[in-house]
Design an enzyme around this catalytic site. Sequence first.
Site, PDB file in Angstrom:
ATOM      1  N   CYS A 192       0.874  -1.184   0.000  1.00 13.85           N
ATOM      2  CA  CYS A 192       0.000   0.000   0.000  1.00 13.85           C
ATOM      3  C   CYS A 192       0.902   1.222   0.000  1.00 13.85           C
ATOM      4  CB  CYS A 192      -1.025  -0.021   1.138  1.00 13.85           C
ATOM      5  SG  CYS A 192      -0.400   0.182   2.803  1.00 13.85           S
ATOM      6  N   GLY A 219       2.568   0.641   3.516  1.00 16.22           N
ATOM      7  CA  GLY A 219       2.703  -0.762   3.951  1.00 16.22           C
ATOM      8  C   GLY A 219       2.101  -0.984   5.328  1.00 16.22           C
ATOM      9  N   ILE A 220       1.711   0.111   5.982  1.00 17.10           N
ATOM     10  CA  ILE A 220       1.244  -0.011   7.373  1.00 17.10           C
ATOM     11  C   ILE A 220      -0.189  -0.570   7.436  1.00 17.10           C
ATOM     12  CG2 ILE A 220       0.720   1.252   9.495  1.00 17.10           C
ATOM     13  CD1 ILE A 220       2.958   3.254   8.686  1.00 17.10           C
ATOM     14  N   HIS A 227      13.714 -15.475  11.615  1.00 19.57           N
ATOM     15  CA  HIS A 227      13.321 -15.468  13.030  1.00 19.57           C
ATOM     16  C   HIS A 227      11.817 -15.579  13.233  1.00 19.57           C
ATOM     17  CE1 HIS A 227      17.237 -13.416  14.667  1.00 19.57           C
ATOM     18  NE2 HIS A 227      17.485 -14.263  13.684  1.00 19.57           N
TER      19      HIS A 227
HETATM   20  C1  RB5 Z   1      -4.084   5.328   0.726  1.00 19.23           C
HETATM   21  O1  RB5 Z   1      -4.119   6.703   0.495  1.00 19.23           O
HETATM   22  C2  RB5 Z   1      -3.154   5.025   1.894  1.00 19.23           C
HETATM   23  O2  RB5 Z   1      -3.744   5.443   3.082  1.00 19.23           O
HETATM   24  C3  RB5 Z   1      -2.831   3.550   1.947  1.00 19.23           C
HETATM   25  O3  RB5 Z   1      -2.233   3.157   0.746  1.00 19.23           O
HETATM   26  C4  RB5 Z   1      -1.888   3.118   3.035  1.00 19.23           C
HETATM   27  O4  RB5 Z   1      -0.746   3.910   3.075  1.00 19.23           O
HETATM   28  C5  RB5 Z   1      -2.487   2.891   4.352  1.00 19.23           C
HETATM   29  O5  RB5 Z   1      -1.834   2.479   5.333  1.00 19.23           O
END
Ligand code: RB5
Length: 148
Positions: free
Chosen positions: A65, A68-69, A98
Amino acid sequence: MQIAIGSDHGGYQLKEEIKQYLDKEGIGVKDFGTYSTESCDYPDIAKAVGKAVAGEEYDKGILVCGTGIGISIAANKIPGVRAALCHDVFSAKASREHNNANILALGERVIGRGLALEIVQAWLEAEFAGGRHERRVNKIMEIEKNPN
Ligand code: RB5
């Protein structure tokens, strides 16, 4: 090896780059979307890829995304998923050795294509070390079964 891959709109371009790389390496890949840069919700993609990996239809998964979070947080809600957000090669290797991570998460807005592909390569090549790490990973899975 069969890889399940997915992204939201924020990770679409990097997902496409990773797909091309995997194709070139002769690694089988199934794309769970999204299929354009049109805005969509990352939890939907995380759920589809997470279920496919946890259900052992695919050996491993890759999710992208913007950061990535969000996509890694969402994937980690699926029992059996161990999604690791890695923006360096050392962490990517360690997440396999790990933590026996079965999903790699990346942020397209955080790192460039070159580093991202190095991370993917290192992550796919690294093996779970087992031993004391297995005991700890089993404890993670135990938390899923008995969170209280
Ligand atoms: C989308 O705008 C963005 O919030 C998503 O790709 C991501 O970073 C969320 O964690």
